[in-house]
Design a protein around this motif. Sequence first.
Motif, PDB file in Angstrom:
ATOM      1  N   ASP A 253       0.820  -1.213   0.000  1.00 26.74           N
ATOM      2  CA  ASP A 253       0.000   0.000   0.000  1.00 26.74           C
ATOM      3  C   ASP A 253       0.850   1.258   0.000  1.00 26.74           C
ATOM      4  O   ASP A 253       0.420   2.317  -0.482  1.00 26.74           O
ATOM      5  CB  ASP A 253      -0.924   0.006   1.234  1.00 26.74           C
ATOM      6  N   THR A 254       2.071   1.168   0.528  1.00 29.59           N
ATOM      7  CA  THR A 254       2.922   2.353   0.677  1.00 29.59           C
ATOM      8  C   THR A 254       4.023   2.432  -0.371  1.00 29.59           C
ATOM      9  O   THR A 254       4.575   3.507  -0.592  1.00 29.59           O
ATOM     10  CB  THR A 254       3.568   2.363   2.076  1.00 29.59           C
ATOM     11  N   VAL A 255       4.379   1.320  -1.010  1.00 28.98           N
ATOM     12  CA  VAL A 255       5.464   1.295  -1.996  1.00 28.98           C
ATOM     13  C   VAL A 255       4.870   1.112  -3.385  1.00 28.98           C
ATOM     14  O   VAL A 255       4.026   0.233  -3.600  1.00 28.98           O
ATOM     15  CB  VAL A 255       6.463   0.151  -1.696  1.00 28.98           C
ATOM     16  N   HIS A 256       5.313   1.920  -4.337  1.00 29.30           N
ATOM     17  CA  HIS A 256       4.809   1.831  -5.700  1.00 29.30           C
ATOM     18  C   HIS A 256       5.325   0.575  -6.393  1.00 29.30           C
ATOM     19  O   HIS A 256       6.446   0.121  -6.154  1.00 29.30           O
ATOM     20  CB  HIS A 256       5.232   3.064  -6.509  1.00 29.30           C
ATOM     21  N   LYS A 323      33.029   7.250  -2.947  1.00 27.92           N
ATOM     22  CA  LYS A 323      31.949   7.643  -2.042  1.00 27.92           C
ATOM     23  C   LYS A 323      30.945   8.541  -2.750  1.00 27.92           C
ATOM     24  O   LYS A 323      29.728   8.388  -2.594  1.00 27.92           O
ATOM     25  CB  LYS A 323      32.529   8.359  -0.822  1.00 27.92           C
ATOM     26  N   PHE A 324      31.460   9.480  -3.547  1.00 30.58           N
ATOM     27  CA  PHE A 324      30.574  10.374  -4.284  1.00 30.58           C
ATOM     28  C   PHE A 324      29.757   9.589  -5.303  1.00 30.58           C
ATOM     29  O   PHE A 324      28.559   9.844  -5.488  1.00 30.58           O
ATOM     30  CB  PHE A 324      31.418  11.449  -4.972  1.00 30.58           C
ATOM     31  N   TYR A 325      30.398   8.619  -5.952  1.00 25.98           N
ATOM     32  CA  TYR A 325      29.692   7.779  -6.909  1.00 25.98           C
ATOM     33  C   TYR A 325      28.589   6.983  -6.235  1.00 25.98           C
ATOM     34  O   TYR A 325      27.499   6.803  -6.790  1.00 25.98           O
ATOM     35  CB  TYR A 325      30.689   6.802  -7.554  1.00 25.98           C
ATOM     36  N   GLN A 326      28.854   6.476  -5.042  1.00 23.78           N
ATOM     37  CA  GLN A 326      27.872   5.662  -4.342  1.00 23.78           C
ATOM     38  C   GLN A 326      26.618   6.470  -4.021  1.00 23.78           C
ATOM     39  O   GLN A 326      25.496   5.996  -4.221  1.00 23.78           O
ATOM     40  CB  GLN A 326      28.487   5.108  -3.062  1.00 23.78           C
ATOM     41  N   SER A 327      26.797   7.686  -3.528  1.00 23.22           N
ATOM     42  CA  SER A 327      25.636   8.523  -3.223  1.00 23.22           C
ATOM     43  C   SER A 327      24.887   8.919  -4.488  1.00 23.22           C
ATOM     44  O   SER A 327      23.649   8.943  -4.513  1.00 23.22           O
ATOM     45  CB  SER A 327      26.083   9.783  -2.469  1.00 23.22           C
ATOM     46  N   LEU A 328      25.614   9.202  -5.567  1.00 27.76           N
ATOM     47  CA  LEU A 328      24.964   9.546  -6.831  1.00 27.76           C
ATOM     48  C   LEU A 328      24.187   8.362  -7.388  1.00 27.76           C
ATOM     49  O   LEU A 328      23.106   8.516  -7.953  1.00 27.76           O
ATOM     50  CB  LEU A 328      26.010  10.002  -7.852  1.00 27.76           C
ATOM     51  N   SER A 329      24.735   7.169  -7.245  1.00 32.62           N
ATOM     52  CA  SER A 329      24.069   5.978  -7.774  1.00 32.62           C
ATOM     53  C   SER A 329      22.708   5.759  -7.124  1.00 32.62           C
ATOM     54  O   SER A 329      21.731   5.419  -7.789  1.00 32.62           O
ATOM     55  CB  SER A 329      24.955   4.751  -7.557  1.00 32.62           C
ATOM     56  N   VAL A 330      22.651   5.980  -5.810  1.00 32.72           N
ATOM     57  CA  VAL A 330      21.372   5.828  -5.110  1.00 32.72           C
ATOM     58  C   VAL A 330      20.345   6.819  -5.647  1.00 32.72           C
ATOM     59  O   VAL A 330      19.188   6.471  -5.900  1.00 32.72           O
ATOM     60  CB  VAL A 330      21.579   6.019  -3.596  1.00 32.72           C
ATOM     61  N   LYS A 331      20.768   8.073  -5.860  1.00 33.50           N
ATOM     62  CA  LYS A 331      19.846   9.087  -6.362  1.00 33.50           C
ATOM     63  C   LYS A 331      19.377   8.757  -7.783  1.00 33.50           C
ATOM     64  O   LYS A 331      18.202   8.942  -8.116  1.00 33.50           O
ATOM     65  CB  LYS A 331      20.522  10.459  -6.346  1.00 33.50           C
ATOM     66  N   VAL A 332      20.287   8.260  -8.624  1.00 30.01           N
ATOM     67  CA  VAL A 332      19.911   7.899  -9.997  1.00 30.01           C
ATOM     68  C   VAL A 332      18.899   6.756  -9.995  1.00 30.01           C
ATOM     69  O   VAL A 332      17.902   6.783 -10.727  1.00 30.01           O
ATOM     70  CB  VAL A 332      21.169   7.516 -10.813  1.00 30.01           C
ATOM     71  N   GLN A 333      19.125   5.751  -9.168  1.00 31.58           N
ATOM     72  CA  GLN A 333      18.203   4.616  -9.114  1.00 31.58           C
ATOM     73  C   GLN A 333      16.832   5.041  -8.596  1.00 31.58           C
ATOM     74  O   GLN A 333      15.801   4.571  -9.085  1.00 31.58           O
ATOM     75  CB  GLN A 333      18.785   3.506  -8.225  1.00 31.58           C
ATOM     76  N   GLU A 334      16.804   5.921  -7.612  1.00 32.72           N
ATOM     77  CA  GLU A 334      15.523   6.413  -7.106  1.00 32.72           C
ATOM     78  C   GLU A 334      14.796   7.222  -8.167  1.00 32.72           C
ATOM     79  O   GLU A 334      13.570   7.131  -8.306  1.00 32.72           O
ATOM     80  CB  GLU A 334      15.745   7.257  -5.850  1.00 32.72           C
ATOM     81  N   SER A 335      15.529   8.010  -8.941  1.00 34.75           N
ATOM     82  CA  SER A 335      14.916   8.783 -10.024  1.00 34.75           C
ATOM     83  C   SER A 335      14.353   7.872 -11.104  1.00 34.75           C
ATOM     84  O   SER A 335      13.253   8.097 -11.609  1.00 34.75           O
ATOM     85  CB  SER A 335      15.963   9.732 -10.622  1.00 34.75           C
ATOM     86  N   LEU A 336      15.083   6.818 -11.459  1.00 39.75           N
ATOM     87  CA  LEU A 336      14.578   5.858 -12.439  1.00 39.75           C
ATOM     88  C   LEU A 336      13.330   5.147 -11.924  1.00 39.75           C
ATOM     89  O   LEU A 336      12.398   4.867 -12.693  1.00 39.75           O
ATOM     90  CB  LEU A 336      15.667   4.827 -12.763  1.00 39.75           C
ATOM     91  N   ALA A 337      13.311   4.849 -10.639  1.00 41.11           N
ATOM     92  CA  ALA A 337      12.136   4.202 -10.057  1.00 41.11           C
ATOM     93  C   ALA A 337      10.902   5.091 -10.159  1.00 41.11           C
ATOM     94  O   ALA A 337       9.799   4.618 -10.448  1.00 41.11           O
ATOM     95  CB  ALA A 337      12.405   3.828  -8.596  1.00 41.11           C
ATOM     96  N   ARG A 338      11.089   6.403  -9.931  1.00 40.17           N
ATOM     97  CA  ARG A 338       9.948   7.324 -10.058  1.00 40.17           C
ATOM     98  C   ARG A 338       9.457   7.392 -11.508  1.00 40.17           C
ATOM     99  O   ARG A 338       8.256   7.467 -11.764  1.00 40.17           O
ATOM    100  CB  ARG A 338      10.349   8.710  -9.560  1.00 40.17           C
ATOM    101  N   ASN A 340       9.713   4.943 -13.643  1.00 38.25           N
ATOM    102  CA  ASN A 340       9.039   3.665 -13.868  1.00 38.25           C
ATOM    103  C   ASN A 340       7.636   3.652 -13.282  1.00 38.25           C
ATOM    104  O   ASN A 340       6.728   3.006 -13.828  1.00 38.25           O
ATOM    105  CB  ASN A 340       9.863   2.516 -13.283  1.00 38.25           C
ATOM    106  N   ASP A 341       7.456   4.353 -12.163  1.00 37.63           N
ATOM    107  CA  ASP A 341       6.120   4.432 -11.566  1.00 37.63           C
ATOM    108  C   ASP A 341       5.126   5.057 -12.545  1.00 37.63           C
ATOM    109  O   ASP A 341       4.001   4.579 -12.709  1.00 37.63           O
ATOM    110  CB  ASP A 341       6.162   5.264 -10.276  1.00 37.63           C
ATOM    111  N   VAL A 342       5.555   6.152 -13.196  1.00 34.10           N
ATOM    112  CA  VAL A 342       4.683   6.817 -14.166  1.00 34.10           C
ATOM    113  C   VAL A 342       4.367   5.886 -15.329  1.00 34.10           C
ATOM    114  O   VAL A 342       3.213   5.773 -15.773  1.00 34.10           O
ATOM    115  CB  VAL A 342       5.357   8.120 -14.673  1.00 34.10           C
ATOM    116  N   ALA A 343       5.389   5.191 -15.844  1.00 36.25           N
ATOM    117  CA  ALA A 343       5.172   4.289 -16.980  1.00 36.25           C
ATOM    118  C   ALA A 343       4.252   3.136 -16.598  1.00 36.25           C
ATOM    119  O   ALA A 343       3.325   2.800 -17.349  1.00 36.25           O
ATOM    120  CB  ALA A 343       6.518   3.760 -17.482  1.00 36.25           C
ATOM    121  N   MET A 344       4.480   2.527 -15.439  1.00 40.85           N
ATOM    122  CA  MET A 344       3.654   1.401 -14.997  1.00 40.85           C
ATOM    123  C   MET A 344       2.209   1.835 -14.806  1.00 40.85           C
ATOM    124  O   MET A 344       1.273   1.151 -15.213  1.00 40.85           O
ATOM    125  CB  MET A 344       4.212   0.828 -13.694  1.00 40.85           C
ATOM    126  N   GLU A 345       2.021   2.987 -14.161  1.00 43.30           N
ATOM    127  CA  GLU A 345       0.668   3.481 -13.918  1.00 43.30           C
ATOM    128  C   GLU A 345      -0.047   3.791 -15.226  1.00 43.30           C
ATOM    129  O   GLU A 345      -1.229   3.478 -15.392  1.00 43.30           O
ATOM    130  CB  GLU A 345       0.735   4.723 -13.034  1.00 43.30           C
TER     131      GLU A 345
END
Length: 733
Positions: A253-256, A323-338, A340-345
Motif C-alpha cells: 500500500d505504501t510502496v509503488h 563515495k561520491f559515486y555511491q551517493s549519486l548511484s542511489v539518487k539515480v536509481q531512485e529517479s529511475l524508479a519514479r 518507472n512508476d509513471v510508466a507502470m501506472e
Amino acid sequence: MRVFARMQKMAFSPLLCVFLDVVVLQTVAWAQLSPLLLPHPFLTLWGGALLRASLLLFLALLPGCPPWLRGPEAAKTMLVHSFLHPIYITLLWGCGQPTMELLRGWHSWQGILQGYGVTAVSLLLWQRYIPSLSSKPTKEPQKKNGASLQRLMGYMKPYIIQFSAVIFFVIISSLGEMAIPHYTGRMTDWIMNEDEPEAFSHAITVMSLITIMSAVCEFVCDLIYNITMSRIHTCIQGQVFKAVLKQEIAFFDTVHTGDIVSRITTDTNTMSESLSEKLSLLMWYFMRIVFLFVFMLRLSWKLSLFTALGLPVILVIPELSGKFYQSLSVKVQESLARANDVAMETFSSMKTVRSFANEEGETERYKKKLEETYSLNKTEAAAYAVSTWTNSLSSLALKVSILYYGGRLVTGKDVSSGDLVSFVLYELQFASAVEVLMSYYPHVKKAVGASEKIFEYLDREPQLPPEGSLAPKVLQGNLQMKNITFAYPKRPDTPVLKGFSLKLKPGEVTALVGPSGAGKSTCVSLLERFYQPQEGEILLDGQPLQSYQNQYLHDKIAVVSQEPVLFARSVRENIKYGREDATDEEMFRAAELANAHKFISDLSKGYDTDAGEKGSQVSGGQKQRIAIARALIRKPQILVLDDATSSLDTESEHLVHEALRKSSNGCAVLLIAHKMSTVEKANRIVFLKDGEVLEEGTHEELLAKGGSYAQLVHKQNTAFLRNTEGGSDSGGI
C-alpha cells in the motif's frame, strides 16, 4: 569592539596560521647557523618541530578559537604536520642513510611545500583507515550497512570451488605475463655485452610459450568467472523477489509497484554487471600488482620504495570519488524508479488514458521524470570525468618521478642496464594496473550503492505475526469475529470497524450489507489475514486465526472480489492457480458450478485460451465466473463473495447463486452485495454502517423492523421502478 572582533577573526584565519608556521621555520633556520647550534642539527630539527606544535596548540587554546582549530581532530592534524618530517629524517639516519642534506634543507621553501603535501596525504589516509579520536564507543552496536561489498561477496561462498579455480588461473596467467619484461631486460644485457648469441632466440621461444599459456589460463578463468557470477545474479534476483512476496499487504500500500520492479530488475542488473565485469578486473589487476611489485623489489628495492611512496597519493583519489559515486548511484536509481512508476501506472490504465485523450499529458509527466534522471546523469558523468582526469594526472606525475629517479640510479651504477629496462617495463605495467584499479573501483562502489535498496528489501522483516502451526485434517468452518476494532496503517486515527462482531456457521449463507464505506471489504481483508485488528479477535473453530498455517488457512478460506484479477495465462492455469495438482474433472466441476463451463468451451482454444493481462481478453462477467471457479476448485470451508456477481446479468447471477447453494453443504458462505435481490434468500443478514452493526436478522425480520435495512430496500425498489417507468416511457416515445 568591531575592530577587535575583526582582528580576532584574522588571527585565526588559515593563511595567518600558515604565515606563523613559516616564520617559525625561518627562525629555526637562522638559529641553526649560529656557532652554538651548528654542530647539533638534530637539536634544531626536533626543537623546531616542538616549537611549531606548541604555537599551533597555543592558538587552539585562545578564546574565540574557530571549530576547525579545536578538538582531537585538530590536535591530530597539528602533531602530524609538526613531527612527520623530523621522524622521517631520524628514521633514515637510524637506517644508515645520508641525511645531512635533508637536515640542512628541511625548512627551505621546497621542504615546506613538500611537508604540507605529505601532511595532506597523511591526514587523508589517517582519516580513511584510522578510527577518529573523537568517536566514542556506543553502548549499542550500530547496525551495519547492508549495502557493503563484503556482503555482496558473501554470496560467493557457495561457489568457493569455482572461485578457487578462478584465483588459481589468475595466478598462473599473471605469472606468465611477468615473463616478457624479465626476458626483455635479459636480452638487453645480452645485446650490450654481445655474448650468448643463442640466448636471444631461446628467450623469444620461452616468451611465446609462456604468453600462450597465460592467454589460455585467462580464457578459462573468464569462462568460469562469468558463468558463476550469472548464477549469483540469478540467486540474488530470486531472493529479492521472494523477500518482496513475503511482505505484508500494508507494504504494497505504501510502496509503488514501479519502485519494486525497478529494484528487482534494474538495480540487480546494475549491481550484477558492475560486479561481473568490474570486480573481475579489480581482482585480475590486483593480482598483477602484487606480482609486479615482487619482481620490482627483486630488481631494485630503492626504485620500488620510491614507487610505493607515491602510491598513497593516487590511492586516496578513487576512495573519495567512490563515495561520491555511491551517493549519486542511489539518487539515480531512485529517479529511475519514479519514472518507472509513471510508466507502470500509465500502461496499466491505458483505457482510461485513451478515453480522456490524455496521451500528451502522460508523455509530459514521463518526460519530466526523465529530465530529473538526465540531470543526475550529467552530474554523474562530470564526476566520472573529473575522477578519470585526476587519476591520469597523478599517475603521469608518478611515472615522470620514477623515470627521473631511475636515471640517477643508473648513473650511479646502482642497477644494470637490463635491470633498469625490466624495471621500467614492470613499472609501466604496474602504473597501468593501478590506473585500472582507480578507474574501476568507483564502478564497484556504484554497484554497492545500487544494492542498498536490494538489501533493504532482503533485510526487511514482514510486519506479520508469527505463522501458526495448526492444520487440522477436519475443519468445521465455524468463524467468529468478536469486538473487532481496526484502522488502516495509513489512517491510524480513523477506525473503520468499531466493536464489530460476526458469526459464520457451516451450511449457512450470511449476507453483509450496508452503504459504501461501512467496512464490508475491510472484514474480508481481516479474514484473509492481510491486516491484524487493533482490538478484538477472530476465531476459527474456537482457535485464533493467526494460530493456523498460512497455506492451510488460504486453502480453507476462498475469496472472490468484485474486481478479480486474472493473470496473463490460459484459463486453465487461472482456474488451477495455487492448485496445479487439481485434475481436469475438478476444474470442469468448479467451472460448471460457476456457470462458466459453457462459455469457456466456446472460446477459440477452450480452457487453453489466453485470458490476457489482468483478464483483458474476457468480459467482466466472464472474469467473475472464472474467479468463482478458481475459488470453488479449492473446495473451501469458508467462501467469501465480495460483490462477486455484480457484473453478471440477472439470469446468470441467479444460476450462479443456485449452484453455490447446492454446492455449499457444510460450507460457510459470507455474501457481500449491494443488490438486495441477491441477499434476500440468505439465512442471516447483517446491516453494517460506519463500522458498527446496526441490525441483524432474516430478510423478513429486518423488513418488519422498518429500520435502516428496510429503508435501503425501499430506496432500491423505488429507484428500480423509476428506471423501469423511464424505460417504458422512452420506448413509447
